[in-house]
Design a protein around this motif. Sequence first.
Motif, PDB file in Angstrom:
ATOM      1  N   ALA A   1       2.091   8.104  18.404  1.00 50.43           N
ATOM      2  CA  ALA A   1       3.358   7.193  18.126  1.00 50.43           C
ATOM      3  C   ALA A   1       3.095   5.549  17.975  1.00 50.43           C
ATOM      4  CB  ALA A   1       4.371   7.368  19.318  1.00 50.43           C
ATOM      5  N   ALA A   2       2.153   5.283  18.587  1.00 44.96           N
ATOM      6  CA  ALA A   2       1.361   3.827  18.416  1.00 44.96           C
ATOM      7  C   ALA A   2       0.973   3.700  16.958  1.00 44.96           C
ATOM      8  CB  ALA A   2       0.447   3.445  19.529  1.00 44.96           C
ATOM      9  N   LEU A   3       0.191   4.726  16.690  1.00 44.59           N
ATOM     10  CA  LEU A   3       0.153   4.490  15.197  1.00 44.59           C
ATOM     11  C   LEU A   3       0.998   4.392  14.128  1.00 44.59           C
ATOM     12  CD1 LEU A   3      -3.317   6.399  15.540  1.00 44.59           C
ATOM     13  CD2 LEU A   3      -3.324   4.213  15.374  1.00 44.59           C
ATOM     14  N   PHE A   4       1.989   5.199  14.359  1.00 43.99           N
ATOM     15  CA  PHE A   4       3.136   5.317  13.404  1.00 43.99           C
ATOM     16  C   PHE A   4       3.793   3.910  13.492  1.00 43.99           C
ATOM     17  CE2 PHE A   4       4.016  10.221  13.877  1.00 43.99           C
ATOM     18  CZ  PHE A   4       3.314  10.325  12.835  1.00 43.99           C
ATOM     19  N   ILE A   5       3.847   3.385  14.580  1.00 43.00           N
ATOM     20  CA  ILE A   5       4.595   2.089  14.702  1.00 43.00           C
ATOM     21  C   ILE A   5       3.638   0.992  14.002  1.00 43.00           C
ATOM     22  CG2 ILE A   5       4.935   0.213  16.292  1.00 43.00           C
ATOM     23  CD1 ILE A   5       5.907   2.535  18.210  1.00 43.00           C
ATOM     24  N   LEU A   6       2.190   1.069  14.212  1.00 43.94           N
ATOM     25  CA  LEU A   6       1.620   0.062  13.496  1.00 43.94           C
ATOM     26  C   LEU A   6       1.566   0.124  11.843  1.00 43.94           C
ATOM     27  CD1 LEU A   6      -1.910  -0.027  15.575  1.00 43.94           C
ATOM     28  CD2 LEU A   6       0.048  -1.589  15.799  1.00 43.94           C
ATOM     29  N   VAL A   7       1.585   1.258  11.399  1.00 47.29           N
ATOM     30  CA  VAL A   7       1.676   1.659  10.051  1.00 47.29           C
ATOM     31  C   VAL A   7       2.993   1.150   9.246  1.00 47.29           C
ATOM     32  CG1 VAL A   7       1.851   3.803   8.301  1.00 47.29           C
ATOM     33  CG2 VAL A   7      -0.035   3.665   9.891  1.00 47.29           C
ATOM     34  N   TRP A   8       3.854   1.321  10.147  1.00 49.83           N
ATOM     35  CA  TRP A   8       5.141   0.646   9.914  1.00 49.83           C
ATOM     36  C   TRP A   8       5.321  -0.802   9.651  1.00 49.83           C
ATOM     37  CZ3 TRP A   8       9.032  -2.570  11.269  1.00 49.83           C
ATOM     38  CH2 TRP A   8      10.134  -2.786  10.683  1.00 49.83           C
ATOM     39  N   GLN A   9       4.633  -1.377  10.874  1.00 42.91           N
ATOM     40  CA  GLN A   9       4.625  -2.888  10.673  1.00 42.91           C
ATOM     41  C   GLN A   9       3.686  -3.505   9.647  1.00 42.91           C
ATOM     42  OE1 GLN A   9       3.482  -3.804  14.758  1.00 42.91           O
ATOM     43  NE2 GLN A   9       5.548  -3.189  15.818  1.00 42.91           N
ATOM     44  N   TYR A  10       2.711  -2.955   9.376  1.00 42.20           N
ATOM     45  CA  TYR A  10       1.633  -3.656   8.618  1.00 42.20           C
ATOM     46  C   TYR A  10       2.074  -3.922   7.466  1.00 42.20           C
ATOM     47  CZ  TYR A  10      -2.748  -4.905   6.353  1.00 42.20           C
ATOM     48  OH  TYR A  10      -3.659  -5.603   5.698  1.00 42.20           O
TER      49      TYR A  10
ATOM     50  N   ARG B   1       4.807  -4.793   6.189  1.00 41.41           N
ATOM     51  CA  ARG B   1       6.052  -5.903   6.642  1.00 41.41           C
ATOM     52  C   ARG B   1       5.705  -6.975   7.223  1.00 41.41           C
ATOM     53  NH1 ARG B   1       7.348  -0.664   6.755  1.00 41.41           N
ATOM     54  NH2 ARG B   1       9.333   0.082   5.738  1.00 41.41           N
ATOM     55  N   ALA B   2       4.288  -7.164   7.651  1.00 44.61           N
ATOM     56  CA  ALA B   2       3.893  -8.425   8.345  1.00 44.61           C
ATOM     57  C   ALA B   2       3.227  -9.453   7.423  1.00 44.61           C
ATOM     58  CB  ALA B   2       2.762  -7.953   9.176  1.00 44.61           C
ATOM     59  N   ASP B   3       3.196 -10.705   7.854  1.00 44.47           N
ATOM     60  CA  ASP B   3       2.410 -11.669   7.239  1.00 44.47           C
ATOM     61  C   ASP B   3       1.138 -11.529   7.131  1.00 44.47           C
ATOM     62  OD1 ASP B   3       1.923 -13.041   9.574  1.00 44.47           O
ATOM     63  OD2 ASP B   3       3.522 -14.482   9.577  1.00 44.47           O
ATOM     64  N   GLU B   4       0.246 -12.361   6.613  1.00 40.68           N
ATOM     65  CA  GLU B   4      -1.016 -12.386   6.580  1.00 40.68           C
ATOM     66  C   GLU B   4      -1.768 -12.565   7.876  1.00 40.68           C
ATOM     67  OE1 GLU B   4      -3.533 -11.426   4.287  1.00 40.68           O
ATOM     68  OE2 GLU B   4      -1.630 -10.807   3.008  1.00 40.68           O
ATOM     69  N   ALA B   5      -1.405 -13.355   8.711  1.00 35.53           N
ATOM     70  CA  ALA B   5      -1.865 -13.590  10.014  1.00 35.53           C
ATOM     71  C   ALA B   5      -1.494 -12.345  10.969  1.00 35.53           C
ATOM     72  CB  ALA B   5      -1.326 -14.829  10.829  1.00 35.53           C
ATOM     73  N   LYS B   6      -0.454 -11.558  10.832  1.00 26.70           N
ATOM     74  CA  LYS B   6       0.134 -10.664  11.533  1.00 26.70           C
ATOM     75  C   LYS B   6      -0.825  -9.434  11.178  1.00 26.70           C
ATOM     76  CE  LYS B   6       2.330  -8.430  14.683  1.00 26.70           C
ATOM     77  NZ  LYS B   6       2.275  -8.970  16.245  1.00 26.70           N
ATOM     78  N   ARG B   7      -1.037  -9.321   9.688  1.00 27.00           N
ATOM     79  CA  ARG B   7      -1.865  -8.197   9.244  1.00 27.00           C
ATOM     80  C   ARG B   7      -3.377  -8.168   9.837  1.00 27.00           C
ATOM     81  NH1 ARG B   7      -0.168  -7.492   2.798  1.00 27.00           N
ATOM     82  NH2 ARG B   7       2.046  -6.843   3.319  1.00 27.00           N
ATOM     83  N   LYS B   8      -3.822  -9.501  10.009  1.00 25.48           N
ATOM     84  CA  LYS B   8      -5.183  -9.477  10.556  1.00 25.48           C
ATOM     85  C   LYS B   8      -4.970  -9.034  12.006  1.00 25.48           C
ATOM     86  CE  LYS B   8      -9.152 -12.494  11.114  1.00 25.48           C
ATOM     87  NZ  LYS B   8      -9.470 -12.032  12.684  1.00 25.48           N
ATOM     88  N   GLU B   9      -3.993  -9.287  12.791  1.00 26.09           N
ATOM     89  CA  GLU B   9      -3.812  -9.238  13.917  1.00 26.09           C
ATOM     90  C   GLU B   9      -3.830  -7.542  14.402  1.00 26.09           C
ATOM     91  OE1 GLU B   9      -1.263 -10.188  18.254  1.00 26.09           O
ATOM     92  OE2 GLU B   9      -0.681 -10.835  16.131  1.00 26.09           O
ATOM     93  N   ILE B  10      -2.988  -6.840  13.378  1.00 27.33           N
ATOM     94  CA  ILE B  10      -2.870  -5.397  13.504  1.00 27.33           C
ATOM     95  C   ILE B  10      -4.452  -4.747  13.106  1.00 27.33           C
ATOM     96  CG2 ILE B  10      -1.700  -3.454  12.496  1.00 27.33           C
ATOM     97  CD1 ILE B  10       0.658  -5.201  12.084  1.00 27.33           C
ATOM     98  N   TYR B  11      -4.900  -5.258  12.019  1.00 21.79           N
ATOM     99  CA  TYR B  11      -6.307  -4.904  11.725  1.00 21.79           C
ATOM    100  C   TYR B  11      -7.482  -4.942  12.736  1.00 21.79           C
ATOM    101  CZ  TYR B  11     -10.798  -5.020   9.381  1.00 21.79           C
ATOM    102  OH  TYR B  11     -12.067  -4.676   8.974  1.00 21.79           O
ATOM    103  N   ASP B  12      -7.170  -6.114  13.481  1.00 19.00           N
ATOM    104  CA  ASP B  12      -8.531  -6.435  14.461  1.00 19.00           C
ATOM    105  C   ASP B  12      -7.988  -5.427  15.569  1.00 19.00           C
ATOM    106  OD1 ASP B  12      -9.613  -8.005  12.983  1.00 19.00           O
ATOM    107  OD2 ASP B  12      -8.810 -10.030  13.762  1.00 19.00           O
TER     108      ASP B  12
END
Length: 237
Positions: free
Chosen positions: A76-85, A87-98
Amino acid sequence: MKSEDVQAALRAQVDPAKAAFFPRFFKTGPGQYGEGDKFLGVTVPNTRAAVKPFQTLPLAEAEQLLLSEWHEDRLAALFILVWQYPRADEAKRKEIYDFYLSHARCINNWDLVDTSAEHIVGPYLNNRPDKMTVLTRLAKSESLWERRIAMLATFHYIKQGRADEALDIVDILLHDQQDLIRKATGWMLREIGKRVDRSVLTAYLDQHAHDMPRTTLRYAIEHLPPEQKLHYMQLKP
């Protein structure tokens, strides 16, 4: 919006028959790749449906799910991250990736990797100069799951019509002893043949079919014409 809310939604979808079946399917016995994993018994479609209202869950709450002993919480956590990535700005994408790579130890079964690596690691690294450095490090990891993350991340590039990244990682993993890695390398080779250029696949097979693991070869040639399948299988001693 809390992790407990997601967990409650998942637990409303428990199927006792699936709870009994999944541990066998995902090889959770002693010495198997999923040793010790625990399953509530929620199917993938029902997990997706359960998390849909929680797609904006904060990372701190997603972390609680990813740290759970229950497989479906982590999925479930991974489904949420995959949905968010995307739709996120660059800073948030880096946060999700890290966040994703720092919790790789929790992404500890093939479905968890396959659900997420191509949608987070692949696109984040796409145009970065350290792309192959990171993927190579993951491919050489002692962790089975980090190695599979490296391979599946390249699916993002294959879908863009590029084979070079995937072939570089296949080269590293070609003689891996884990069956799940052999299947993943064969799968990505097959996808190169389907989505990039069949001649790229056959050129690789011409060079390596004789010494690649049989599992990898069988996956790689799955969509080739029967006569080509036979040709490559005959190259294997």
